[in-house]
Design a protein around this motif. Structure first.
Motif, PDB file in Angstrom:
ATOM      1  N   ASN A   1     -57.224  19.652   4.726  1.00  0.00           N
ATOM      2  CA  ASN A   1     -55.942  19.417   3.984  1.00  0.00           C
ATOM      3  C   ASN A   1     -56.277  18.189   2.970  1.00  0.00           C
ATOM      4  O   ASN A   1     -55.587  18.246   2.058  1.00  0.00           O
ATOM      5  CB  ASN A   1     -55.191  18.230   5.070  1.00  0.00           C
ATOM      6  CG  ASN A   1     -54.485  19.146   6.221  1.00  0.00           C
ATOM      7  OD1 ASN A   1     -54.515  20.219   5.951  1.00  0.00           O
ATOM      8  ND2 ASN A   1     -54.045  18.573   7.201  1.00  0.00           N
ATOM      9  N   GLU A   2     -57.284  17.343   3.132  1.00  0.00           N
ATOM     10  CA  GLU A   2     -57.818  16.494   2.094  1.00  0.00           C
ATOM     11  C   GLU A   2     -58.403  17.310   0.705  1.00  0.00           C
ATOM     12  O   GLU A   2     -57.925  16.951  -0.141  1.00  0.00           O
ATOM     13  CB  GLU A   2     -58.621  15.511   2.697  1.00  0.00           C
ATOM     14  CG  GLU A   2     -59.203  14.255   1.831  1.00  0.00           C
ATOM     15  CD  GLU A   2     -58.030  13.220   1.412  1.00  0.00           C
ATOM     16  OE1 GLU A   2     -57.065  13.229   2.333  1.00  0.00           O
ATOM     17  OE2 GLU A   2     -58.185  12.742   0.352  1.00  0.00           O
TER      18      GLU A   2
ATOM     19  N   LYS B   1     -48.609  20.540   1.891  1.00  0.00           N
ATOM     20  CA  LYS B   1     -47.829  19.409   2.291  1.00  0.00           C
ATOM     21  C   LYS B   1     -48.460  17.996   2.152  1.00  0.00           C
ATOM     22  O   LYS B   1     -47.794  17.120   1.713  1.00  0.00           O
ATOM     23  CB  LYS B   1     -47.738  19.428   3.989  1.00  0.00           C
ATOM     24  CG  LYS B   1     -46.613  20.445   4.483  1.00  0.00           C
ATOM     25  CD  LYS B   1     -46.464  20.152   5.917  1.00  0.00           C
ATOM     26  CE  LYS B   1     -45.249  20.916   6.277  1.00  0.00           C
ATOM     27  NZ  LYS B   1     -45.624  22.366   6.802  1.00  0.00           N
ATOM     28  N   GLU B   2     -49.782  17.904   2.164  1.00  0.00           N
ATOM     29  CA  GLU B   2     -50.825  16.734   1.878  1.00  0.00           C
ATOM     30  C   GLU B   2     -50.504  16.528   0.467  1.00  0.00           C
ATOM     31  O   GLU B   2     -50.430  15.332  -0.102  1.00  0.00           O
ATOM     32  CB  GLU B   2     -51.936  16.916   2.530  1.00  0.00           C
ATOM     33  CG  GLU B   2     -52.936  15.639   2.492  1.00  0.00           C
ATOM     34  CD  GLU B   2     -52.562  14.971   3.766  1.00  0.00           C
ATOM     35  OE1 GLU B   2     -52.630  13.746   3.544  1.00  0.00           O
ATOM     36  OE2 GLU B   2     -52.026  15.644   4.682  1.00  0.00           O
TER      37      GLU B   2
ATOM     38  N   ILE C   1     -48.140  17.403  -1.800  1.00  0.00           N
ATOM     39  CA  ILE C   1     -46.856  17.088  -2.221  1.00  0.00           C
ATOM     40  C   ILE C   1     -46.846  15.524  -2.265  1.00  0.00           C
ATOM     41  O   ILE C   1     -46.233  14.857  -3.150  1.00  0.00           O
ATOM     42  CB  ILE C   1     -45.864  17.590  -1.428  1.00  0.00           C
ATOM     43  CG1 ILE C   1     -45.827  19.292  -1.879  1.00  0.00           C
ATOM     44  CG2 ILE C   1     -44.434  17.019  -1.780  1.00  0.00           C
ATOM     45  CD1 ILE C   1     -45.092  20.301  -0.890  1.00  0.00           C
ATOM     46  N   LYS C   2     -47.125  15.085  -1.048  1.00  0.00           N
ATOM     47  CA  LYS C   2     -47.269  13.550  -0.755  1.00  0.00           C
ATOM     48  C   LYS C   2     -48.020  12.854  -1.949  1.00  0.00           C
ATOM     49  O   LYS C   2     -47.508  11.745  -2.447  1.00  0.00           O
ATOM     50  CB  LYS C   2     -48.065  13.237   0.628  1.00  0.00           C
ATOM     51  CG  LYS C   2     -47.024  13.252   1.708  1.00  0.00           C
ATOM     52  CD  LYS C   2     -47.522  12.774   3.062  1.00  0.00           C
ATOM     53  CE  LYS C   2     -47.759  13.691   3.903  1.00  0.00           C
ATOM     54  NZ  LYS C   2     -48.869  13.397   5.199  1.00  0.00           N
ATOM     55  N   LYS C   3     -49.299  13.334  -2.352  1.00  0.00           N
ATOM     56  CA  LYS C   3     -50.083  12.840  -3.332  1.00  0.00           C
ATOM     57  C   LYS C   3     -49.272  12.926  -4.853  1.00  0.00           C
ATOM     58  O   LYS C   3     -49.286  12.023  -5.414  1.00  0.00           O
ATOM     59  CB  LYS C   3     -51.415  13.527  -3.340  1.00  0.00           C
ATOM     60  CG  LYS C   3     -52.129  12.968  -2.283  1.00  0.00           C
ATOM     61  CD  LYS C   3     -53.765  13.889  -2.263  1.00  0.00           C
ATOM     62  CE  LYS C   3     -54.339  13.350  -0.836  1.00  0.00           C
ATOM     63  NZ  LYS C   3     -55.442  14.122  -0.798  1.00  0.00           N
TER      64      LYS C   3
ATOM     65  N   ASP D   1     -46.235  12.920  -5.329  1.00  0.00           N
ATOM     66  CA  ASP D   1     -45.219  12.053  -5.599  1.00  0.00           C
ATOM     67  C   ASP D   1     -45.681  10.625  -6.061  1.00  0.00           C
ATOM     68  O   ASP D   1     -44.839   9.994  -6.567  1.00  0.00           O
ATOM     69  CB  ASP D   1     -44.616  11.742  -3.981  1.00  0.00           C
ATOM     70  CG  ASP D   1     -43.408  12.791  -3.886  1.00  0.00           C
ATOM     71  OD1 ASP D   1     -43.077  13.374  -4.741  1.00  0.00           O
ATOM     72  OD2 ASP D   1     -43.194  12.959  -2.501  1.00  0.00           O
ATOM     73  N   LYS D   2     -46.858  10.227  -5.629  1.00  0.00           N
ATOM     74  CA  LYS D   2     -47.252   8.917  -6.221  1.00  0.00           C
ATOM     75  C   LYS D   2     -47.638   9.054  -7.487  1.00  0.00           C
ATOM     76  O   LYS D   2     -48.107   7.965  -8.084  1.00  0.00           O
ATOM     77  CB  LYS D   2     -48.526   8.648  -5.329  1.00  0.00           C
ATOM     78  CG  LYS D   2     -48.015   8.056  -3.622  1.00  0.00           C
ATOM     79  CD  LYS D   2     -49.354   7.746  -2.970  1.00  0.00           C
ATOM     80  CE  LYS D   2     -48.858   7.771  -1.576  1.00  0.00           C
ATOM     81  NZ  LYS D   2     -49.859   7.878  -0.583  1.00  0.00           N
TER      82      LYS D   2
END
Ligand SMILES: [Zn+2]
Ligand SMILES: [Zn+2]
Length: 245
Positions: free
Chosen positions: A52-53, A82-83, A85-87, A89-90
């Motif tokens: 994921n990372e 998914k992972e 997309i979170k990153k 966003d930042k």
């Protein structure tokens, strides 16, 4: 850094008498990493977190895709996405100031932080990194055997040497693991094997090209049929042709 010896695979690769034992080891690691990625281990939390990372590079996605396990591959890409997309966003905070305020100047803002962040998120590969770890151990083992095992030294002297990229890699590690006298002896044997084998490859390759001349049609191929593959693999590391079984 703690190094571990792993002599059996290194000896096996040498016994193959292939163009480059380190390419043979690389390919073996790559196959097992690809297998492992789509196998049961992908469900292990620690492996899952890594995938994921870090994600995977183009080459390894291509290889995974060819394995025809669409569900396994899709599960991996889905959780990695998914992972990501979170990153992503930042990353808004990295937008140049003007864009954030909705004011656009002709000059434009500084895009470099965003470029670097996107680069960083798309150039890691968990498979490449795992293979690199194995190759580090094999390189260390290779030099250890060269230094301590007479039978290995004899095998090396009578071998086809290694490809050019692995020659550079071995010498880089030789600087750490061999003393100065050993370094120069190893470098001399490595360079001489490289030249000797490339000279032979080139001769065979030239004959391969001459065989296309109708006047040579009936003459024997000699050792030239796989000279193109052999030469490319020696110059750039194994990338074409069949693996020697
Ligand atoms: Zn190689
Ligand atoms: Zn990769």
């Amino acid at each position: 850094m703690q190094y571990h010896l792993d002599t059996i695979p290194v000896w096996e690769a040498m016994e193959k008498e292939d163009c480059c034992p380190l390419c043979a080891l690389y390919q073996k690691c790559e196959l097992s990493e690809i297998d492992r990625s789509l196998g049961g281990s992908v469900m292990e939390p620690s492996v899952r977190i890594q995938v994921n990372e870090r994600g995977m590079c183009q080459t390894h996605h291509k290889q995974l895709f060819m394995m025809q396990n669409r569900l396994g591959h899709a599960l991996m890409v889905d959780s990695h996405s998914k992972e990501l997309i979170k990153k992503l966003d930042k990353l808004d905070k990295l937008l140049p100031a003007n864009e954030k305020r909705g004011l656009f100047s002709a000059k434009g803002g500084d895009l470099d932080p965003l470029i670097n962040a996107l680069d960083g998120l798309s150039n890691t590969c968990v498979i490449c990194e795992n293979i690199d770890q194995h190759m580090l151990r094999y390189t260390y083992t290779f030099l250890h055997l060269w230094k301590n095992d007479k039978a290995f030294l004899k095998k090396w002297d009578g071998s086809n040497g290694v490809c050019m990229p692995h020659a550079a890699m071995l010498l880089t590690h030789a600087k750490k693991h061999l003393n100065e006298k050993q370094q120069s002896a190893f470098a001399a044997s490595l360079l001489s094997l490289l030249k000797e084998n490339l000279v032979q490859d080139e001769k065979d390759l030239e004959w391969f090209t001459l065989k296309f001349d109708y006047r040579n049609q009936d003459k024997p191929w000699g050792n030239s049929k796989n000279a193109l593959e052999r030469t490319i693999n020696r110059l750039r590391g194994r990338c074409v042709g069949d693996e020697k079984k």
